[in-house]
Design an enzyme around this catalytic site. Structure first.
Site, short mmCIF file in Angstrom:
data_model
loop_
_atom_site.label_atom_id
_atom_site.label_comp_id
_atom_site.label_asym_id
_atom_site.label_seq_id
_atom_site.Cartn_x
_atom_site.Cartn_y
_atom_site.Cartn_z
N ASN A 211 0.81 -1.22 0.00
CA ASN A 211 0.00 0.00 0.00
C ASN A 211 0.84 1.27 0.00
O ASN A 211 0.30 2.36 0.18
CB ASN A 211 -0.89 0.03 1.25
CG ASN A 211 -1.96 -1.04 1.23
OD1 ASN A 211 -2.48 -1.38 0.18
ND2 ASN A 211 -2.29 -1.57 2.39
N HIS B 71 -15.55 -0.38 3.51
CA HIS B 71 -14.43 -1.11 4.11
C HIS B 71 -14.85 -1.86 5.36
O HIS B 71 -15.77 -1.46 6.08
CB HIS B 71 -13.31 -0.13 4.45
CG HIS B 71 -12.04 -0.79 4.84
ND1 HIS B 71 -11.72 -1.11 6.15
CD2 HIS B 71 -10.99 -1.20 4.09
CE1 HIS B 71 -10.53 -1.68 6.19
NE2 HIS B 71 -10.07 -1.76 4.95
N GLU C 108 -16.61 5.59 0.61
CA GLU C 108 -15.17 5.74 0.41
C GLU C 108 -14.96 6.62 -0.83
O GLU C 108 -15.73 6.54 -1.78
CB GLU C 108 -14.50 4.39 0.20
CG GLU C 108 -14.58 3.48 1.40
CD GLU C 108 -13.81 2.17 1.18
OE1 GLU C 108 -12.68 2.23 0.67
OE2 GLU C 108 -14.36 1.11 1.51
N SER D 216 -11.56 0.13 -2.52
CA SER D 216 -10.32 -0.64 -2.60
C SER D 216 -10.40 -1.86 -3.50
O SER D 216 -9.37 -2.31 -4.01
CB SER D 216 -9.89 -1.08 -1.20
OG SER D 216 -10.88 -1.91 -0.60
N ASP E 260 -14.32 7.89 3.75
CA ASP E 260 -13.03 7.26 4.02
C ASP E 260 -12.11 7.55 2.83
O ASP E 260 -12.34 7.05 1.73
CB ASP E 260 -13.22 5.75 4.21
CG ASP E 260 -11.95 5.03 4.62
OD1 ASP E 260 -10.85 5.58 4.38
OD2 ASP E 260 -12.04 3.91 5.15
N HIS F 97 -7.76 5.56 0.25
CA HIS F 97 -7.16 5.33 -1.07
C HIS F 97 -7.18 6.59 -1.95
O HIS F 97 -6.84 6.52 -3.13
CB HIS F 97 -7.88 4.19 -1.78
CG HIS F 97 -7.90 2.93 -0.99
ND1 HIS F 97 -6.83 2.06 -0.93
CD2 HIS F 97 -8.86 2.39 -0.19
CE1 HIS F 97 -7.12 1.05 -0.14
NE2 HIS F 97 -8.35 1.22 0.32
N LYS G 39 -0.78 4.26 3.97
CA LYS G 39 -0.74 4.00 2.53
C LYS G 39 0.11 5.06 1.83
O LYS G 39 1.32 4.92 1.77
CB LYS G 39 -2.17 3.91 1.98
CG LYS G 39 -2.90 2.67 2.51
CD LYS G 39 -4.28 2.51 1.96
CE LYS G 39 -4.89 1.17 2.33
NZ LYS G 39 -5.03 0.95 3.79
#
Length: 377
Positions: A43, A129, A171, A175, A200, A203, A232
């Site tokens: 990550n 997530h 998110e 992911s 979130d 990413h 990450k």
């Protein structure tokens, strides 16, 4: 049934389904290992975990502060270093304030656990997530799971329970599929019903500079809350919640994952702070990710993801594991998504198009992936 029998049967069922997971320790990177192995499984999106500034900051902080924060944040575990990191993150992401946690998982548990209870309503995207799923379960809030990225379904869920204190969970970049959430539309719907949108950005931050909440002009809004990870793009460890001061004060006073946990370790705090400063000064790192992820996605004939990770669909869990193993023999490490870690039950190879890989290493890995995935599919 005794415990050992139950454990044996569970292990056998996992093995027969091709779902057994095993830990595979690796040593520290050095010139020799880098020459033979390209890591596309991790990550470390911007390649900052090994950046000289980040390494030095972590080492210096450990020597100055010691190995740990020494206590929970509300006792004596809040260091001036934590404040520096929180100020840097808030400034970068355009937020009124930030609060750091020992993990991104804790940040998500804290937000939902402190803001929702049995009297609250949570509207959750189906691909959210695991940390947010667990958070909702612990909160015991009323839950509505809506189809992935379906704003109409979110509107209907909010309309069905008017006047109820509601969180909407999403998110910025998901992911597994790697797609982007319709944040502007979600924020509009939430505003219409007085709901709080929790995004979130695990990413998104770094890969998209200060994140997609910022890019869409939503940063700093009182009805939008951001969670993020430091593990990450920032190559460290820990998590953060960013948003209105009133919300952060509420977390400080009520969030169990904050109150009863030791503060983020000095080395991790300093590393994340240094990494954030490098990321802000080096937007070209995100440009490298975008170029690489676009090129490989088009080569493989799959949609270009919004983040740094390509999820390559495979015909079965066994095929995914076999392809992963064959790539390792070619000196290429990739991840592997299998049920129950995938929301749609489709096994996938997980390929990180990180900016920290050399051009030679990336080209070699991309060719190996194209060849082996083509053989399996």
């Amino acid at each position: 049934m005794g415990w050992q029998t139950w454990l044996d049967e569970a292990a056998t069922a996992r093995e027969e389904a091709g779902l057994t997971r095993r830990l595979r320790p690796r040593g520290p990177d050095d010139a020799t290992s880098k020459a033979h192995s390209v890591d596309l499984a991790g990550n470390d999106y911007l390649g900052l975990s090994g950046h000289p500034d980040v390494r030095r900051a972590a080492a210096d902080a450990a020597m100055l502060w010691g190995g740990g924060a020494g206590a929970s944040r509300l006792v004596t575990g809040t260091l001036t270093l934590h404040g520096e990191l929180e100020d840097e993150l808030a400034d970068w992401l355009g937020q009124p304030g930030a609060l750091t946690f020992s993990t991104g998982y804790h940040a998500n548990l804290a937000v939902v656990g402190a803001l929702a209870d049995r009297t609250a309503h949570v509207v959750s995207d189906a691909h959210i997530h695991a940390s947010l799923i667990d958070a909702v379960r612990l909160s015991r809030a009323q839950l509505t799971v809506v189809p992935h990225n379906n704003v109409t379904a979110v509107h209907a869920a909010l309309a069905a329970r008017p006047g109820v204190r509601t969180l909407v969970l999403a998110e910025s970049v998901y992911s597994v599929l790697g797609d982007e959430a319709p944040l502007a539309e979600l924020a509009e719907v939430c505003a219409a019903f007085g709901a709080l949108l929790v995004v979130d950005e695990a990413h998104g931050v770094g890969v998209h500079g200060p994140g997609l909440v910022h890019r869409h002009g939503l940063a700093g809004r009182p009805d939008v809350l951001v969670t993020a990870t430091l593990s990450k793009s920032l190559g460290s460890q820990g998590g953060a919640v960013l948003g209105p001061r009133a919300v952060l004060d509420h977390l400080i006073n009520t969030a169990r994952p904050f109150i009863f946990d030791t503060g983020l370790a000095p080395a991790s705090t300093a590393a994340a702070l240094a990494a954030a400063r490098v990321a802000r000064a080096r937007p070209d790192l995100a440009d490298t990710i975008r170029a690489r992820v676009t090129e490989l996605a088009r080569t493989l004939g799959i949609p270009v993801p919004a983040g740094a990770v390509l999820s390559v669909p495979m015909p079965s869990p066994e095929a995914a594991v076999a392809a992963q193993a064959e790539l390792l023999t070619e000196g290429v490490r990739v991840g592997c998504f299998r049920p129950p870690s995938v929301p749609d039950g489709v096994s996938r190879l997980r390929v990180t198009a990180g900016a920290g890989i050399t051009d030679e290493g990336w080209d070699r890995a991309a060719k190996a992936i194209d060849k082996i995935v083509g053989e399996v599919r």
